[in-house]
Design an enzyme around this catalytic site. Structure first.
Site, PDB file in Angstrom:
ATOM      1  N   SER A   1      -7.001  -5.574  -5.533  1.00  0.00           N
ATOM      2  CA  SER A   1      -7.861  -6.373  -4.631  1.00  0.00           C
ATOM      3  C   SER A   1      -9.516  -6.101  -5.432  1.00  0.00           C
ATOM      4  O   SER A   1      -9.700  -5.073  -6.358  1.00  0.00           O
ATOM      5  CB  SER A   1      -8.186  -5.367  -3.466  1.00  0.00           C
ATOM      6  OG  SER A   1      -9.578  -5.069  -3.175  1.00  0.00           O
TER       7      SER A   1
ATOM      8  N   LEU B   1      11.098 -20.720  -4.774  1.00  0.00           N
ATOM      9  CA  LEU B   1      10.044 -19.974  -4.143  1.00  0.00           C
ATOM     10  C   LEU B   1       8.754 -20.089  -5.026  1.00  0.00           C
ATOM     11  O   LEU B   1       8.588 -20.151  -6.033  1.00  0.00           O
ATOM     12  CB  LEU B   1      10.567 -18.485  -4.375  1.00  0.00           C
ATOM     13  CG  LEU B   1       9.491 -17.318  -3.749  1.00  0.00           C
ATOM     14  CD1 LEU B   1       9.299 -17.407  -2.299  1.00  0.00           C
ATOM     15  CD2 LEU B   1       9.925 -16.195  -4.402  1.00  0.00           C
TER      16      LEU B   1
ATOM     17  N   HIS C   1       2.758   3.358  -9.081  1.00  0.00           N
ATOM     18  CA  HIS C   1       2.574   1.800  -9.403  1.00  0.00           C
ATOM     19  C   HIS C   1       3.924   1.408 -10.293  1.00  0.00           C
ATOM     20  O   HIS C   1       4.084   0.188  -9.807  1.00  0.00           O
ATOM     21  CB  HIS C   1       1.257   1.670  -9.870  1.00  0.00           C
ATOM     22  CG  HIS C   1       0.056   2.195  -9.440  1.00  0.00           C
ATOM     23  ND1 HIS C   1      -0.304   1.631  -8.197  1.00  0.00           N
ATOM     24  CD2 HIS C   1      -1.158   2.837  -9.603  1.00  0.00           C
ATOM     25  CE1 HIS C   1      -1.505   2.138  -7.811  1.00  0.00           C
ATOM     26  NE2 HIS C   1      -1.862   2.752  -8.425  1.00  0.00           N
TER      27      HIS C   1
ATOM     28  N   ASP D   1       1.020  -1.309   0.112  1.00  0.00           N
ATOM     29  CA  ASP D   1      -0.037   0.036   0.061  1.00  0.00           C
ATOM     30  C   ASP D   1       0.776   1.332   0.095  1.00  0.00           C
ATOM     31  O   ASP D   1       1.951   1.218   0.476  1.00  0.00           O
ATOM     32  CB  ASP D   1      -0.866   0.011   1.330  1.00  0.00           C
ATOM     33  CG  ASP D   1      -1.815   1.103   1.180  1.00  0.00           C
ATOM     34  OD1 ASP D   1      -2.279   1.369  -0.003  1.00  0.00           O
ATOM     35  OD2 ASP D   1      -2.664   1.096   2.137  1.00  0.00           O
TER      36      ASP D   1
ATOM     37  N   GLU E   1       1.219 -13.703  11.975  1.00  0.00           N
ATOM     38  CA  GLU E   1       1.728 -12.535  12.730  1.00  0.00           C
ATOM     39  C   GLU E   1       1.585 -11.262  11.713  1.00  0.00           C
ATOM     40  O   GLU E   1       1.677 -11.391  10.458  1.00  0.00           O
ATOM     41  CB  GLU E   1       2.959 -12.595  13.041  1.00  0.00           C
ATOM     42  CG  GLU E   1       3.457 -13.874  14.177  1.00  0.00           C
ATOM     43  CD  GLU E   1       2.745 -13.353  15.452  1.00  0.00           C
ATOM     44  OE1 GLU E   1       2.655 -12.301  15.946  1.00  0.00           O
ATOM     45  OE2 GLU E   1       2.138 -14.511  15.874  1.00  0.00           O
TER      46      GLU E   1
HETATM   47  C1  FPP Z   1      -1.767   0.182  -3.491  1.00  0.00           C
HETATM   48  O1  FPP Z   1      -1.403   1.405  -3.356  1.00  0.00           O
HETATM   49  C2  FPP Z   1      -1.214  -0.465  -4.358  1.00  0.00           C
HETATM   50  C3  FPP Z   1      -2.013  -1.095  -5.619  1.00  0.00           C
HETATM   51  C4  FPP Z   1      -3.383  -1.156  -5.579  1.00  0.00           C
HETATM   52  C5  FPP Z   1      -1.382  -1.905  -6.771  1.00  0.00           C
HETATM   53  C6  FPP Z   1      -0.222  -2.482  -6.257  1.00  0.00           C
HETATM   54  C7  FPP Z   1       0.520  -2.897  -7.842  1.00  0.00           C
HETATM   55  C8  FPP Z   1       1.946  -2.718  -8.038  1.00  0.00           C
HETATM   56  C9  FPP Z   1       2.904  -2.705  -6.712  1.00  0.00           C
HETATM   57  C10 FPP Z   1       2.254  -2.788  -9.059  1.00  0.00           C
HETATM   58  C11 FPP Z   1       2.815  -3.932  -9.754  1.00  0.00           C
HETATM   59  C12 FPP Z   1       2.530  -5.140  -9.250  1.00  0.00           C
HETATM   60  C13 FPP Z   1       2.676  -6.385  -9.850  1.00  0.00           C
HETATM   61  C14 FPP Z   1       2.484  -7.532  -8.979  1.00  0.00           C
HETATM   62  C15 FPP Z   1       3.314  -6.506 -11.250  1.00  0.00           C
HETATM   63  P1  FPP Z   1      -2.339   2.693  -3.662  1.00  0.00           P
HETATM   64  O2  FPP Z   1      -2.595   3.003  -4.836  1.00  0.00           O
HETATM   65  O3  FPP Z   1      -3.793   2.211  -2.764  1.00  0.00           O
HETATM   66  O4  FPP Z   1      -1.764   3.980  -2.803  1.00  0.00           O
HETATM   67  P2  FPP Z   1      -2.362   4.988  -1.963  1.00  0.00           P
HETATM   68  O5  FPP Z   1      -2.946   4.180  -0.550  1.00  0.00           O
HETATM   69  O6  FPP Z   1      -1.151   5.780  -1.533  1.00  0.00           O
HETATM   70  O7  FPP Z   1      -3.552   5.513  -2.631  1.00  0.00           O
END
Ligand code: FPP
Length: 247
Positions: free
Chosen positions: A70, A136, A42, A25, A212
């Site tokens: 999600s 892994l 991202h 996050d 945990e």
């Molecule tokens: C949460 O940050 C992150 C996501 C919803 C997306 C996660 C995606 C990646 C890390 C990119 C690539 C991943 C893979 C597996 C190839 P947010 O957007 O909710 O951030 P905020 O809470 O600061 O708005």
């Protein structure tokens, strides 16, 4: 895992987790802080994903599970959703070689049926190309929700009851567990959440029952080997009782 294996697993004095799950996050806030568009957060997050995988390999974790998208993320602006899904295609395409080089088996969990055919093909192809790897296990949760997972499992059991192959009174924890994502691998030991929020956000609701939790204010793009190591140090100091008492 059989009940005997589970008991033996629980009785181990565990200083090192075998299975770590991460709620990644803070990408958006990281980008905003830098005066950039959320998408660049991202993209930077994808670099952190690479770092985390590489650390997990060198630390010899059995499994790493990453919450990438999600089932609630569809409510984001359409442009961000499309760009995020496009990023998955790019990263998957680019990383398969590397996954094979490091003997990593990719397993995508979640309801992928809502994705474009291109993304579904890309996922299938990446999973197939890595399916014989023995190192892994990398689970990536996309369009995943813990409630979806449980409903999906319950429906499978309900169908067995309907066709007469299962009696309601035969349903135990292990019966449902076997129909949920990640049933074939070691239990989740540690859940890490970055970005300063203290909630589970519909992630692995069943599977994290005895995990945990470790929270950090660090935003996901800033998550590096030192932060990962910090979480593992914290884990090593925890006393896990699995509902029992300290021995
Ligand atoms: C949460 O940050 C992150 C996501 C919803 C997306 C996660 C995606 C990646 C890390 C990119 C690539 C991943 C893979 C597996 C190839 P947010 O957007 O909710 O951030 P905020 O809470 O600061 O708005």
């Amino acid at each position: 895992m059989s009940p005997e294996d589970q008991l033996q697993y629980q009785n181990q004095k565990m200083v090192k987790p075998r299975h770590v799950a991460i709620i990644m996050d803070g990408n958006g806030r990281w980008a905003t802080k830098q005066g950039k568009l959320r998408m660049s957060g991202h993209q930077a997050g994808a670099e952190s994903v690479r770092r985390a995988i590489s650390f997990a390999v060198s630390y010899q974790l059995d499994a790493l599970t990453l919450y990438a998208f999600s089932s609630d993320n569809w409510s984001r602006p359409n442009q961000e959703v499309i760009a995020l899904l496009e990023l998955f295609v790019l990263v998957l395409d680019a990383e398969v070689k590397n996954l094979n080089k490091h003997d990593i088996r990719l397993n995508i969990i979640g309801d992928t049926t809502r994705f474009s055919h291109r993304l579904q093909d890309c996922i299938r192809c990446a999973e197939e190309k890595t399916q014989n790897n023995q190192g892994l296990i990398l689970n990536i949760a996309v369009n995943y929700g813990g409630r979806w997972d449980i409903i999906h499992g319950v429906r499978a059991l309900a169908e067995q009851v309907r066709d007469g192959s299962l009696l309601p009174e035969e349903i135990e924890e292990k019966t449902l567990s076997a129909h949920l994502c990640l049933s074939a691998i070691v239990p989740v030991d540690l859940v890490i959440r970055t970005g300063g929020e203290y909630r589970i956000s519909n992630f692995l609701l069943w599977q994290a029952a005895y995990a945990e939790f470790w929270f950090t204010d660090i935003l996901w793009p800033d998550f590096d080997e030192n932060v990962f190591q910090g979480a593992l140090h914290a884990f090593a100091k925890r006393e896990r009782r699995f509902g029992g008492i300290a021995l």
